[in-house]
Write a protein that holds these residues in place. Sequence first.
Motif, PDB file in Angstrom:
ATOM      1  N   TYR A   1       0.830  -1.203   0.000  1.00  0.00           N
ATOM      2  CA  TYR A   1       0.000   0.000   0.000  1.00  0.00           C
ATOM      3  C   TYR A   1       0.868   1.258   0.000  1.00  0.00           C
ATOM      4  CZ  TYR A   1      -3.424  -3.486   1.371  1.00  0.00           C
ATOM      5  OH  TYR A   1      -4.220  -4.595   1.407  1.00  0.00           O
ATOM      6  N   ILE A   2       1.970   1.212   0.730  1.00  0.00           N
ATOM      7  CA  ILE A   2       2.890   2.354   0.789  1.00  0.00           C
ATOM      8  C   ILE A   2       3.580   2.547  -0.559  1.00  0.00           C
ATOM      9  CG2 ILE A   2       5.019   3.213   1.868  1.00  0.00           C
ATOM     10  CD1 ILE A   2       4.037   1.595   4.397  1.00  0.00           C
ATOM     11  N   LEU A   3       3.947   1.453  -1.200  1.00  0.00           N
ATOM     12  CA  LEU A   3       4.618   1.543  -2.501  1.00  0.00           C
ATOM     13  C   LEU A   3       3.758   2.267  -3.529  1.00  0.00           C
ATOM     14  CD1 LEU A   3       6.157  -2.040  -2.717  1.00  0.00           C
ATOM     15  CD2 LEU A   3       7.436   0.102  -2.506  1.00  0.00           C
ATOM     16  N   THR A   4       2.466   2.019  -3.490  1.00  0.00           N
ATOM     17  CA  THR A   4       1.581   2.657  -4.464  1.00  0.00           C
ATOM     18  C   THR A   4       1.137   4.041  -4.030  1.00  0.00           C
ATOM     19  OG1 THR A   4      -0.432   2.355  -5.777  1.00  0.00           O
ATOM     20  CG2 THR A   4      -0.517   1.628  -3.504  1.00  0.00           C
ATOM     21  N   ASP A   5       1.092   4.273  -2.712  1.00  0.00           N
ATOM     22  CA  ASP A   5       0.628   5.556  -2.204  1.00  0.00           C
ATOM     23  C   ASP A   5       1.754   6.584  -2.113  1.00  0.00           C
ATOM     24  OD1 ASP A   5      -1.600   7.078  -1.274  1.00  0.00           O
ATOM     25  OD2 ASP A   5      -0.812   6.942   0.772  1.00  0.00           O
ATOM     26  N   LEU A   6       2.983   6.094  -1.903  1.00  0.00           N
ATOM     27  CA  LEU A   6       4.147   6.982  -1.777  1.00  0.00           C
ATOM     28  C   LEU A   6       5.225   6.543  -2.766  1.00  0.00           C
ATOM     29  CD1 LEU A   6       4.331   7.096   2.133  1.00  0.00           C
ATOM     30  CD2 LEU A   6       3.303   8.814   0.633  1.00  0.00           C
ATOM     31  N   PRO A   7       5.023   6.797  -4.051  1.00  0.00           N
ATOM     32  CA  PRO A   7       5.949   6.300  -5.072  1.00  0.00           C
ATOM     33  C   PRO A   7       7.359   6.873  -4.972  1.00  0.00           C
ATOM     34  CG  PRO A   7       4.391   7.860  -6.034  1.00  0.00           C
ATOM     35  CD  PRO A   7       3.918   7.574  -4.649  1.00  0.00           C
ATOM     36  N   ARG A   8       7.541   7.961  -4.221  1.00  0.00           N
ATOM     37  CA  ARG A   8       8.865   8.570  -4.143  1.00  0.00           C
ATOM     38  C   ARG A   8       9.748   7.970  -3.045  1.00  0.00           C
ATOM     39  NH1 ARG A   8       8.151  15.089  -5.335  1.00  0.00           N
ATOM     40  NH2 ARG A   8       7.170  14.857  -7.394  1.00  0.00           N
ATOM     41  N   VAL A   9       9.146   7.192  -2.139  1.00  0.00           N
ATOM     42  CA  VAL A   9       9.977   6.558  -1.114  1.00  0.00           C
ATOM     43  C   VAL A   9      10.721   5.390  -1.748  1.00  0.00           C
ATOM     44  CG1 VAL A   9       8.351   7.202   0.705  1.00  0.00           C
ATOM     45  CG2 VAL A   9       8.220   4.916  -0.309  1.00  0.00           C
ATOM     46  N   THR A  10      11.905   5.095  -1.239  1.00  0.00           N
ATOM     47  CA  THR A  10      12.663   3.970  -1.772  1.00  0.00           C
ATOM     48  C   THR A  10      12.041   2.672  -1.267  1.00  0.00           C
ATOM     49  OG1 THR A  10      14.180   3.860   0.116  1.00  0.00           O
ATOM     50  CG2 THR A  10      14.759   5.375  -1.694  1.00  0.00           C
ATOM     51  N   PRO A  11      12.345   1.538  -1.916  1.00  0.00           N
ATOM     52  CA  PRO A  11      11.797   0.261  -1.462  1.00  0.00           C
ATOM     53  C   PRO A  11      12.082  -0.034   0.011  1.00  0.00           C
ATOM     54  CG  PRO A  11      12.689   0.004  -3.655  1.00  0.00           C
ATOM     55  CD  PRO A  11      13.049   1.396  -3.211  1.00  0.00           C
ATOM     56  N   THR A  12      13.311   0.222   0.467  1.00  0.00           N
ATOM     57  CA  THR A  12      13.630  -0.050   1.875  1.00  0.00           C
ATOM     58  C   THR A  12      12.932   0.937   2.806  1.00  0.00           C
ATOM     59  OG1 THR A  12      15.674   1.231   1.603  1.00  0.00           O
ATOM     60  CG2 THR A  12      15.837  -1.167   1.419  1.00  0.00           C
ATOM     61  N   GLN A  13      12.744   2.177   2.348  1.00  0.00           N
ATOM     62  CA  GLN A  13      12.022   3.154   3.152  1.00  0.00           C
ATOM     63  C   GLN A  13      10.563   2.749   3.316  1.00  0.00           C
ATOM     64  OE1 GLN A  13      12.804   6.770   0.954  1.00  0.00           O
ATOM     65  NE2 GLN A  13      14.466   7.393   2.320  1.00  0.00           N
ATOM     66  N   ALA A  14      10.008   2.128   2.280  1.00  0.00           N
ATOM     67  CA  ALA A  14       8.613   1.666   2.354  1.00  0.00           C
ATOM     68  C   ALA A  14       8.452   0.672   3.489  1.00  0.00           C
ATOM     69  CB  ALA A  14       8.202   1.036   1.024  1.00  0.00           C
ATOM     70  N   LEU A  15       9.424  -0.209   3.667  1.00  0.00           N
ATOM     71  CA  LEU A  15       9.368  -1.167   4.770  1.00  0.00           C
ATOM     72  C   LEU A  15       9.450  -0.452   6.117  1.00  0.00           C
ATOM     73  CD1 LEU A  15       9.992  -3.162   2.392  1.00  0.00           C
ATOM     74  CD2 LEU A  15      11.302  -4.499   4.036  1.00  0.00           C
ATOM     75  N   LYS A  16      10.303   0.565   6.191  1.00  0.00           N
ATOM     76  CA  LYS A  16      10.445   1.316   7.442  1.00  0.00           C
ATOM     77  C   LYS A  16       9.155   2.064   7.784  1.00  0.00           C
ATOM     78  CE  LYS A  16      15.447   1.948   6.925  1.00  0.00           C
ATOM     79  NZ  LYS A  16      16.543   2.935   6.688  1.00  0.00           N
ATOM     80  N   VAL A  17       8.518   2.636   6.757  1.00  0.00           N
ATOM     81  CA  VAL A  17       7.245   3.325   6.976  1.00  0.00           C
ATOM     82  C   VAL A  17       6.194   2.330   7.459  1.00  0.00           C
ATOM     83  CG1 VAL A  17       5.368   4.606   5.881  1.00  0.00           C
ATOM     84  CG2 VAL A  17       7.738   5.122   5.290  1.00  0.00           C
ATOM     85  N   SER A  18       6.182   1.141   6.869  1.00  0.00           N
ATOM     86  CA  SER A  18       5.236   0.101   7.280  1.00  0.00           C
ATOM     87  C   SER A  18       5.454  -0.280   8.742  1.00  0.00           C
ATOM     88  CB  SER A  18       5.384  -1.140   6.387  1.00  0.00           C
ATOM     89  OG  SER A  18       4.474  -2.142   6.765  1.00  0.00           O
ATOM     90  N   MET A  19       6.709  -0.398   9.143  1.00  0.00           N
ATOM     91  CA  MET A  19       7.010  -0.749  10.533  1.00  0.00           C
ATOM     92  C   MET A  19       6.530   0.338  11.488  1.00  0.00           C
ATOM     93  SD  MET A  19      10.683  -2.766  10.532  1.00  0.00           S
ATOM     94  CE  MET A  19      11.590  -1.582   9.525  1.00  0.00           C
ATOM     95  N   LYS A  20       6.676   1.606  11.077  1.00  0.00           N
ATOM     96  CA  LYS A  20       6.209   2.713  11.916  1.00  0.00           C
ATOM     97  C   LYS A  20       4.685   2.710  12.017  1.00  0.00           C
ATOM     98  CE  LYS A  20      10.083   5.886  11.068  1.00  0.00           C
ATOM     99  NZ  LYS A  20      10.498   7.196  10.473  1.00  0.00           N
TER     100      LYS A  20
END
Length: 199
Positions: free
Chosen positions: A144-163
């Motif tokens: 969901y983060i990958l599609t909603d925040l296309p500018r975050v890097t793949p590893t950042q998407a995981l960090k956002v998910s953890m938060k």
Amino acid sequence: MKLRAEIKSQAKERFAKQYWISVGAFVLIMLCMCVASVFTSTDTWGRSPGMFVPMAGPFMGFGFIGVAVSVFLMPPLTVAYAWFSMRIYNDETGEIGPMFGAGFKNYWHNVGGMLFMELFTFLWTLLFIVPGIIKAIAYSMTPYILTDLPRVTPTQALKVSMKMTKGYKGEIFVMYLSFIGWGILTALTGGILGIFYTG
């Protein structure tokens, strides 16, 4: 965070409003994945499971193709359906064409994020089942983060998910458990219930 009953009620209500487009999107994604599974279910010798004679001709090398399909096709399809599901839940118009566009537009971004998600979940599972489950929940918002925040890097998407899931993993786990009954009924109906109601 909304109560579990409120989330499920809202999802059910908005799914009903766009019922047939939702069913169509689910069927299309599942068909794509089923076609892909034809390749992923064969081994590196070009044999289907249970077959003792190698299949000749165009079926040779399906093992390699299967790996490629798993790596390069499944991730964007997962992100595509996450995009569609999020639109339905947010009471926005569900659209089939843009759904696939959402999965394949930022192709390497989506593939990278999903592969990192699968890799890290697998590595945590090697430690023990419980850490693997906890991390799977922690990373569960990644598509969901990958599609909603296309500018975050793949590893950042995981960090956002953890938060996003910090402090809510128990509730998310209980939410998943609440669908076990539907999962069993879906299995008993050969997946039909999943297509027309729980998908």
